[in-house]
Write a protein that holds these residues in place. Sequence first.
Motif, PDB file in Angstrom:
ATOM      1  N   LYS A  53      46.055  11.581  63.440  1.00  0.00           N
ATOM      2  CA  LYS A  53      46.304  11.293  62.004  1.00  0.00           C
ATOM      3  C   LYS A  53      46.839  12.690  61.544  1.00  0.00           C
ATOM      4  N   ALA A  86      54.342  10.717  59.415  1.00  0.00           N
ATOM      5  CA  ALA A  86      53.396   9.591  60.081  1.00  0.00           C
ATOM      6  C   ALA A  86      53.939   8.634  60.770  1.00  0.00           C
ATOM      7  N   LYS A  95      48.739   6.609  58.559  1.00  0.00           N
ATOM      8  CA  LYS A  95      48.014   7.576  59.626  1.00  0.00           C
ATOM      9  C   LYS A  95      48.034   8.917  58.870  1.00  0.00           C
ATOM     10  N   VAL A  96      47.882   9.077  57.718  1.00  0.00           N
ATOM     11  CA  VAL A  96      48.182  10.598  56.996  1.00  0.00           C
ATOM     12  C   VAL A  96      46.707  10.662  55.944  1.00  0.00           C
TER      13      VAL A  96
END
Length: 293
Positions: A53, A86, A95-96
């Motif tokens: 991430k 991301a 995914k951040v």
Amino acid sequence: MTTQARRDFLKLGGLATGIAAVGAVAGTVLTAQKAAAQAKSDSQLRTVLDRGKLIVGTGSTNPPWHFEDDKGQLTGMDIAMARILAKGLFDDVKKVEFVKQEANQRIPNIATGKVDIVIQFMTVSPARAQLVAFSRPYYVEGAALMTSPKGKWKKYAELKAAGKQVRASVLQNVDADTLVHNALPDAQVLQLDSQANTFQALDAGRADVAVVDASTVKWLAKRNPDKYVDAGYAYEAQLYSAAMRQGDQDWLHWVNTCFDVAMHGHQPEIYTAAFEEFFGEKPPEQKPGFPVI
């Protein structure tokens, strides 16, 4: 191959070769793990890929750049730029992780490694560039003039013609008078201690025009047409970029590449949608041919 045949081959085959190459890349399954194996071990790019991430430092109180929506979720142009990264890293915009921070924490949080990158309407300057590595710019900010539909003068030409009669509210700082007079040379300047009071002066009729960020004028005028008018004049251009730790060329180069593809290449969806949502206009049209980057 004859010279003419070679010319024909290059003329007819170049485009097809390029498209085929794009297709080949699109058909390749390049996982984040495989990509991590290609990055240098000491690069933030590899750290991020291994972690799974991206960690982004940003704010939460400044629309249209970073603010919370009705559900308490961060949104805005800065948030969209993080989603672009991301997507490029993991093919997943979610995914951040966002670290909310004040503006004065932007550089310290980069230096201490608390965040991978800061995306928080950060103005590029030679002084700051001695402390952090800036990405390619993703917006050109500026000052602009906002008036009231109930006001005596609404557009820039009218304000300028009114001269000394015009009262301009502006956020207090050492350059405030100069900022106002660069647009309205004869206006009376009303310096106030907060951006909110700058707007309030316009709302209450104590000012005829507020001098604020161009993006703020677009945001407020679009959502409150019965309250605010974009006077149609922006000036004092300045660049907004993401900021990273210095000395990591792999990470910097990757971020620049990802932004370039989103802004000028074949993956413009997130950037274009955000630009239209937060600024109320389309970004410059992308045209095949000589690159304007």
